[in-house]
Design a protein around this motif. Structure first.
Motif, PDB file in Angstrom:
ATOM      1  N   VAL A  12      12.316 -56.343  29.637  1.00 60.19           N
ATOM      2  CA  VAL A  12      12.270 -57.484  30.418  1.00 60.19           C
ATOM      3  C   VAL A  12      11.796 -59.095  29.398  1.00 60.19           C
ATOM      4  N   ALA A  37      13.530 -61.044  34.040  1.00 61.79           N
ATOM      5  CA  ALA A  37      12.677 -60.638  35.234  1.00 61.79           C
ATOM      6  C   ALA A  37      12.078 -62.610  35.795  1.00 61.79           C
ATOM      7  N   ALA A  40       8.897 -57.844  36.912  1.00 62.76           N
ATOM      8  CA  ALA A  40       9.108 -57.422  35.343  1.00 62.76           C
ATOM      9  C   ALA A  40       8.427 -54.880  35.619  1.00 62.76           C
TER      10      ALA A  40
END
Ligand code: ATP
Ligand code: ATP
Lengths: 215, 215
Positions: free
Chosen positions: A116, A99, A105
């Motif tokens: 993530v 991310a 995210a």
């Protein structure tokens, strides 16, 4: 031996893929940059040049057969999100996506990422904390509800030994280190006597750590 | 309260700068992208738009007055190396530079970086290991020569308790957890009895951990 697919072989994707491969697993790498694919061609089980967010391509490689997929596409948010969404839709069992920031995210999780990661942000926070403060332990990733806490010792520990206080039995926490002024005693002997002003680094269940603080 | 300069406010530099600022230190941020500078303008003590590898610029801000400089320039290897070299030459006390790969890291250290970091690579390795194997503890950064090791218990521990074996006193290591088949006992009670096949996660000085392995 498992089989994994890594989409996007930047610094993160490349290291992820190589680690899995060196652990003995089958790893398929994908990147749309032919130079990257060329460079990685002998380092993984198989490496393909392709646009990752292409649905036909993902269908053709049977993504549901992999134990997990890793989306290492960083700067192209659209491609990262689309690839993650398609993987989910096509039945991929477990998806880890890199991310760029919190909003990215959130979207990744919404479209199906199981996990993530924020490599740059997380390491920056850790190194910065280490640089600017006197932490005993840089950072620790523990399973489940265990964590590490630094705290002043309860008054009643002063003058007593770890064994006398039966800390592990009574409080169910593990004393990793004692900080005394500028001195640091890691894995202190059970015969160590606590002194006024000591700070301890302790590991335990979050609930047990909380209980200790209020003593 | 210290004062820091962060050159290059990408994902890494930005998080580094914000962390230091939120810890109460003075932070000067520099980036050659005006949008980035604009976005960060209220988040740090001061943010400047400038080419980082410019010698006159670095001279003008008195880099030797900062407690440390962080070079967060990632993709432009030349700028990253030049900026690091100039900081060193102009008397910067401590330099942390983000590295793209091992060769880049070697060069950074040669020209004066005190520490190099590999955020993407290091997190990828950690998450990949966590994904593909059954580690008790993801990773731990300890000060100096301490580390954590997972190992099979010595035969002579079988059937004995932690207390009986006087592990901390005798071996000078700290038992963080016992892995028994698929079960995990973190911070085991000192009365825990070891069983055949147990794996322990232990923390101690590297020399003491080595000594344990050969028992
Ligand atoms: N749509 C896409 N299809 C296939 N490969 C892609 C796609 N987008 C990016 N990539 C590849 O993914 C890799 C990582 O992308 P990028 O450099 O944008 O992200 P990054 O977050 O800066 O990476 P890292 O920090 O891990 O080095 C690159 O090698 C790039 O060629
Ligand atoms: N020569 C330079 N002078 C000033 N700023 C620079 C220079 N080169 C790059 N930067 C800035 O540094 C930041 C990080 O650069 P870049 O995106 O190339 O690296 P990165 O390693 O991908 O970053 P990250 O992974 O931390 O996001 C960017 O905001 C960029 O504008």
């Amino acid at each position: 031996m498992n089989s994994y697919i890594v989409l996007g072989l930047g610094r993160f994707g490349k290291a992820f893929a190589k680690t899995l491969y060196n652990l003995g697993h089958d790893v398929l790498g994908v990147d749309n940059n032919p130079d990257v694919v060329q460079e990685m061609s002998d380092e993984l089980t198989h490496v393909i040049t392709s646009e990752c967010s292409n649905e036909d391509f993902l269908k053709s490689i049977g993504v549901s057969n992999f134990d997990a997929a890793i989306v290492g596409i960083g700067n192209n948010l659209q491609a990262s999100i689309l690839t993650t969404a398609l993987l989910k839709e096509l039945g991929c069992k477990y998806i880890i996506s890199k991310a760029q920031n919190d909003l990215h995210a959130k979207v990744l999780i919404t479209v199906g990422a199981n996990r993530v990661v924020f490599p740059e942000r997380d390491m920056a926070i850790r190194v910065a904390n280490n640089l600017a403060s006197q932490n005993i332990i840089d950072s620790i990733q523990l399973s489940g509800d265990y964590s590490i806490m630094e705290t002043n010792i309860p008054e009643k520990w002063v003058g007593k030994t770890i064994t006398e206080l039966a800390i592990r039995t009574k409080y169910r926490v593990n004393i990793l280190a004692i900080k005394r002024g500028s001195e640091l005693f890691i894995s202190p002997a059970p015969s160590s006597i606590f002194m006024e002003g000591d700070i301890v680094s302790i590991m335990g269940r979050d609930s047990d750590l909380k209980a200790l603080k209020v003593h």
